[in-house]
Design a protein around this motif. Structure first.
Motif, PDB file in Angstrom:
ATOM      1  N   THR A  10       0.843  -1.205   0.000  1.00 32.88           N
ATOM      2  CA  THR A  10       0.000   0.000   0.000  1.00 32.88           C
ATOM      3  C   THR A  10       0.874   1.251   0.000  1.00 32.88           C
ATOM      4  OG1 THR A  10      -1.779  -1.141   1.163  1.00 32.88           O
ATOM      5  CG2 THR A  10      -1.757   1.274   1.316  1.00 32.88           C
ATOM      6  N   GLU A  11       1.951   1.210   0.790  1.00 25.96           N
ATOM      7  CA  GLU A  11       2.858   2.362   0.860  1.00 25.96           C
ATOM      8  C   GLU A  11       3.500   2.638  -0.506  1.00 25.96           C
ATOM      9  OE1 GLU A  11       5.399   1.901   4.313  1.00 25.96           O
ATOM     10  OE2 GLU A  11       6.765   3.436   3.518  1.00 25.96           O
ATOM     11  N   ALA A  12       3.936   1.575  -1.177  1.00 26.65           N
ATOM     12  CA  ALA A  12       4.551   1.741  -2.508  1.00 26.65           C
ATOM     13  C   ALA A  12       3.508   2.259  -3.497  1.00 26.65           C
ATOM     14  CB  ALA A  12       5.118   0.408  -2.989  1.00 26.65           C
ATOM     15  N   LYS A  13       2.308   1.722  -3.417  1.00 23.94           N
ATOM     16  CA  LYS A  13       1.233   2.123  -4.346  1.00 23.94           C
ATOM     17  C   LYS A  13       0.906   3.609  -4.149  1.00 23.94           C
ATOM     18  CE  LYS A  13      -3.419   0.536  -4.286  1.00 23.94           C
ATOM     19  NZ  LYS A  13      -4.103   1.718  -4.160  1.00 23.94           N
ATOM     20  N   GLU A  14       0.869   4.054  -2.903  1.00 29.23           N
ATOM     21  CA  GLU A  14       0.552   5.474  -2.639  1.00 29.23           C
ATOM     22  C   GLU A  14       1.660   6.386  -3.155  1.00 29.23           C
ATOM     23  OE1 GLU A  14      -0.191   5.342   1.580  1.00 29.23           O
ATOM     24  OE2 GLU A  14      -2.333   4.940   1.292  1.00 29.23           O
ATOM     25  N   LEU A  15       2.923   5.923  -3.055  1.00 31.59           N
ATOM     26  CA  LEU A  15       4.041   6.715  -3.579  1.00 31.59           C
ATOM     27  C   LEU A  15       3.939   6.809  -5.097  1.00 31.59           C
ATOM     28  CD1 LEU A  15       6.819   8.124  -3.275  1.00 31.59           C
ATOM     29  CD2 LEU A  15       7.843   5.846  -3.575  1.00 31.59           C
ATOM     30  N   PHE A  16       3.674   5.692  -5.766  1.00 31.00           N
ATOM     31  CA  PHE A  16       3.571   5.709  -7.239  1.00 31.00           C
ATOM     32  C   PHE A  16       2.372   6.561  -7.667  1.00 31.00           C
ATOM     33  CE2 PHE A  16       5.500   1.146  -7.262  1.00 31.00           C
ATOM     34  CZ  PHE A  16       6.734   1.671  -6.883  1.00 31.00           C
ATOM     35  N   ALA A  17       1.327   6.519  -6.852  1.00 26.38           N
ATOM     36  CA  ALA A  17       0.136   7.331  -7.189  1.00 26.38           C
ATOM     37  C   ALA A  17       0.491   8.816  -7.137  1.00 26.38           C
ATOM     38  CB  ALA A  17      -0.993   7.017  -6.216  1.00 26.38           C
ATOM     39  N   ARG A  18       1.330   9.204  -6.156  1.00 18.08           N
ATOM     40  CA  ARG A  18       1.740  10.609  -6.048  1.00 18.08           C
ATOM     41  C   ARG A  18       2.566  11.019  -7.267  1.00 18.08           C
ATOM     42  NH1 ARG A  18       2.115   9.128  -0.605  1.00 18.08           N
ATOM     43  NH2 ARG A  18       4.379   8.780  -0.618  1.00 18.08           N
ATOM     44  N   ARG A  19       3.174  10.030  -7.925  1.00 21.85           N
ATOM     45  CA  ARG A  19       3.953  10.324  -9.137  1.00 21.85           C
ATOM     46  C   ARG A  19       3.076  10.230 -10.399  1.00 21.85           C
ATOM     47  NH1 ARG A  19       8.934   6.360  -7.342  1.00 21.85           N
ATOM     48  NH2 ARG A  19       9.912   7.783  -5.827  1.00 21.85           N
ATOM     49  N   ASP A  20       1.775  10.038 -10.193  1.00 28.29           N
ATOM     50  CA  ASP A  20       0.836   9.880 -11.332  1.00 28.29           C
ATOM     51  C   ASP A  20       1.233   8.715 -12.220  1.00 28.29           C
ATOM     52  OD1 ASP A  20       0.320  13.457 -11.657  1.00 28.29           O
ATOM     53  OD2 ASP A  20      -0.851  11.895 -10.621  1.00 28.29           O
ATOM     54  N   TRP A  21       1.657   7.609 -11.634  1.00 23.80           N
ATOM     55  CA  TRP A  21       2.062   6.431 -12.402  1.00 23.80           C
ATOM     56  C   TRP A  21       0.907   5.473 -12.646  1.00 23.80           C
ATOM     57  CZ3 TRP A  21       7.553   4.563 -10.349  1.00 23.80           C
ATOM     58  CH2 TRP A  21       8.516   5.498 -10.785  1.00 23.80           C
ATOM     59  N   PHE A  22      -0.342   5.882 -12.302  1.00 20.56           N
ATOM     60  CA  PHE A  22      -1.487   4.985 -12.533  1.00 20.56           C
ATOM     61  C   PHE A  22      -2.560   5.667 -13.370  1.00 20.56           C
ATOM     62  CE2 PHE A  22       0.307   1.878  -9.958  1.00 20.56           C
ATOM     63  CZ  PHE A  22       0.481   2.241  -8.638  1.00 20.56           C
ATOM     64  N   PRO A  23      -2.214   6.251 -14.527  1.00 26.18           N
ATOM     65  CA  PRO A  23      -3.245   6.928 -15.315  1.00 26.18           C
ATOM     66  C   PRO A  23      -4.341   5.955 -15.766  1.00 26.18           C
ATOM     67  CG  PRO A  23      -1.259   6.615 -16.637  1.00 26.18           C
ATOM     68  CD  PRO A  23      -0.902   6.199 -15.263  1.00 26.18           C
ATOM     69  N   GLY A  24      -5.573   6.374 -15.691  1.00 24.43           N
ATOM     70  CA  GLY A  24      -6.682   5.591 -16.235  1.00 24.43           C
ATOM     71  C   GLY A  24      -6.826   4.184 -15.695  1.00 24.43           C
ATOM     72  N   THR A  25      -6.605   3.979 -14.448  1.00 23.00           N
ATOM     73  CA  THR A  25      -6.687   2.685 -13.717  1.00 23.00           C
ATOM     74  C   THR A  25      -5.577   1.717 -14.157  1.00 23.00           C
ATOM     75  OG1 THR A  25      -8.082   1.404 -15.246  1.00 23.00           O
ATOM     76  CG2 THR A  25      -9.226   2.861 -13.659  1.00 23.00           C
TER      77      THR A  25
ATOM     78  N   SER B 149      12.149  -8.238  -3.067  1.00 16.10           N
ATOM     79  CA  SER B 149      11.226  -7.652  -2.072  1.00 16.10           C
ATOM     80  C   SER B 149      10.566  -6.450  -2.728  1.00 16.10           C
ATOM     81  CB  SER B 149      12.026  -7.195  -0.853  1.00 16.10           C
ATOM     82  OG  SER B 149      12.921  -6.147  -1.269  1.00 16.10           O
ATOM     83  N   ILE B 150       9.590  -5.869  -2.030  1.00 18.77           N
ATOM     84  CA  ILE B 150       8.942  -4.660  -2.553  1.00 18.77           C
ATOM     85  C   ILE B 150       9.992  -3.548  -2.662  1.00 18.77           C
ATOM     86  CG2 ILE B 150       7.239  -2.850  -2.042  1.00 18.77           C
ATOM     87  CD1 ILE B 150       5.601  -5.058  -0.579  1.00 18.77           C
ATOM     88  N   PHE B 151      10.832  -3.469  -1.632  1.00 17.43           N
ATOM     89  CA  PHE B 151      11.899  -2.451  -1.637  1.00 17.43           C
ATOM     90  C   PHE B 151      12.770  -2.577  -2.885  1.00 17.43           C
ATOM     91  CE2 PHE B 151      15.029   0.439  -0.002  1.00 17.43           C
ATOM     92  CZ  PHE B 151      16.256  -0.069  -0.449  1.00 17.43           C
ATOM     93  N   GLU B 152      13.226  -3.800  -3.188  1.00 14.60           N
ATOM     94  CA  GLU B 152      14.137  -3.981  -4.332  1.00 14.60           C
ATOM     95  C   GLU B 152      13.400  -3.787  -5.652  1.00 14.60           C
ATOM     96  OE1 GLU B 152      17.719  -6.945  -4.799  1.00 14.60           O
ATOM     97  OE2 GLU B 152      15.936  -7.846  -5.730  1.00 14.60           O
ATOM     98  N   ALA B 153      12.162  -4.254  -5.746  1.00 11.72           N
ATOM     99  CA  ALA B 153      11.382  -4.081  -6.992  1.00 11.72           C
ATOM    100  C   ALA B 153      11.156  -2.596  -7.253  1.00 11.72           C
ATOM    101  CB  ALA B 153      10.048  -4.806  -6.865  1.00 11.72           C
ATOM    102  N   LYS B 154      10.882  -1.852  -6.172  1.00 13.71           N
ATOM    103  CA  LYS B 154      10.673  -0.389  -6.298  1.00 13.71           C
ATOM    104  C   LYS B 154      11.971   0.276  -6.751  1.00 13.71           C
ATOM    105  CE  LYS B 154       9.744   3.555  -3.217  1.00 13.71           C
ATOM    106  NZ  LYS B 154      11.148   3.989  -3.006  1.00 13.71           N
TER     107      LYS B 154
END
Ligand code: MRU
Ligand code: ZN
Length: 426
Positions: free
Chosen positions: A229-244, A395-400
């Motif tokens: 969830t934390e990673a998803k919220e960070l990517f969302a702040r970068r507008d990395w989820f346009p149009g779902t 891990s999520i950290f390394e994938a990010k």
């Protein structure tokens, strides 16, 4: 170390199919009971005051008749016995928190041999002309709703901060407890309120439905849920989820493979309690749910199965789309002599990396095959032309870290191309 589960379970309408107090009142139908019922449901009077008034309409002389009726009409929800057996095997503490009354709760539960100390219900006094209800578990400072039997106060006194609190219920009297829980099993009114309030819930009809989720041991992947969830919220702040667009996942179990993946078609820039669901190595949900796993779950599954990744992240960005198209004919895009290549654990001064690029087949199984054909344990990413990138890590950290490095390299390359074009025009 993950939190330990503790389960609090309602009785009327949850363990028994019907609400026993309503069944008793309907059957004996004392004058004025329906007005009192409506006052309780309309919250004009407290549950304690209302239940006390309802039973004060029945003469104590009717004790035998009332008890026999209560027992005769009570039906236990399917799967309860096996449910208790599994909880005992797994040593998961189980408390019944019931607004019901001892004279019917105790005999109905008697066949299940539950520890009396784990059954919280109200008590009755038949010594006066009319039935009196006693309230051994009233609200404490945690609650001012005058519940009668206060589920909030019991949960707060019987579960520790590091417990993973699970609540099972069906009605308005379970709502305050559900708001305290990490996970709710809900039906009826409580299910509608969980959806309305965005609580983390699973619907159930039987206790087998509840067991199906508990067998996945959600308390063991709660931490991973929170990290994703934390990673998803960070990517969302970068507008990395346009149009779902975009989908994220994290492996929760190796053998058999299980992983949390974003639900399909949702706006990933929003955080809800329905963002992820647990899927198996067939990319199917591990439990009954209205949510659908990402349409691209099979790509995540292929990466986990072939490369043993720990987390897979997929985003559509302007730069990864541009680069994927510019270099598609070369089957990939190469990078060298850029410091950030070290993010892929490549430390040589002349280290280079080639990110493969595949055709964007609309047919997901075909696209999955295509991705599988280029997967390389040395390069933790693959571009899909005019679509996006899949990046992964242990891990999520390394994938990010890998995803951020790829996006940096794509933006840098694109801007360098623009600069060289501009220079050629000057
Ligand atoms: C709606 S555009 C993006 C989708 O087609 C897909 O490529 C994607 O990344 C998200 O799909 P989803 O099923 O929501 O995980
Ligand atoms: Zn996509």
């Amino acid at each position: 170390m993950h939190r330990k589960p503790v389960i609090f379970c309602d009785f009327d309408g949850t363990i028994t199919l019907r609400d026993n107090i309503i069944a008793i009142m309907k059957h004996f139908s004392p004058l004025g009971w329906e007005e009192i019922k409506d006052q309780i449901l309309d919250q004009d009077i407290s549950i304690r005051e209302g239940v006390g008034k309802l039973f004060s309409l029945l003469p104590s002389s009717a004790r035998k008749e009332v008890t026999e009726f209560a027992l005769q009409q009570a039906e236990i929800r399917p799967g309860f016995e096996m449910f208790l057996t599994i909880l005992k095997q797994d040593e998961i503490p189980f408390y019944i928190v019931s607004g019901g009354i001892d004279f019917f709760v105790d005999p109905i539960l008697e066949p299940f041999n539950l520890e009396q100390a784990h059954v919280f219900r109200n008590e009755s006094d038949f010594s006066k002309e009319f039935i009196q209800i006693l309230w051994p578990h009233p609200c404490t400072e945690d609650c001012d709703v005058d519940c009668g039997l206060c589920k909030t106060s019991i949960i707060n006194s019987y579960s520790k901060k590091n417990d993973f609190r699970i609540m099972i219920g069906d009605s308005v009297t379970d709502l305050a407890a559900a708001k305290l829980a990490d996970l709710v099993f809900a039906r009826g009114y409580l299910l509608e309120k969980c959806k309305e309030l965005g609580l983390r819930y699973h619907a159930y009809d039987t206790f087998d439905d509840i067991l199906q989720v508990l067998k996945t041991r959600p308390w063991e992947y709660q931490q991973l849920w929170e990290e994703l969830t934390e990673a998803k919220e960070l990517f969302a702040r970068r507008d990395w989820f346009p149009g779902t667009s975009g989908n994220l996942s994290v492996r929760t179990k190796c053998d058999p493979l299980q992983f949390l993946v974003t639900a399909s078609g949702k706006d990933k820039s929003k955080t809800t309690n329905e963002d992820f669901l647990l899927v198996n190595d067939q990319s199917q949900s591990c439990y009954v749910t209205d949510l659908k796993p990402s349409a691209e779950t099979s790509i995540h599954e292929a990466i986990y199965s072939k490369l043993g990744a720990g987390s897979v992240l997929h985003v559509h960005t302007i730069y990864n789309n541009l680069i994927s198209d510019l270099y598609f004919e070369q089957n990939g895009v190469e990078f060298q002599h850029i410091e950030l290549i070290k993010a892929f654990n490549l430390w040589d001064e002349d280290a280079e990396i080639k990110v493969p690029i595949v055709h964007n087949y609309a047919n997901i199984p075909k696209l999955t095959e295509e991705v599988l054909s280029v997967l390389d344990v040395r390069v933790p990413g693959v571009l899909i032309r005019n679509h996006g990138i899949y990046a992964w890590g242990k891990s999520i950290f390394e994938a990010k870290k890998h995803l951020e490095a790829f996006e940096f390299l794509f933006e840098l390359r694109y801007k360098r191309l623009v600069i060289s074009q501009v220079k050629s025009l000057i």
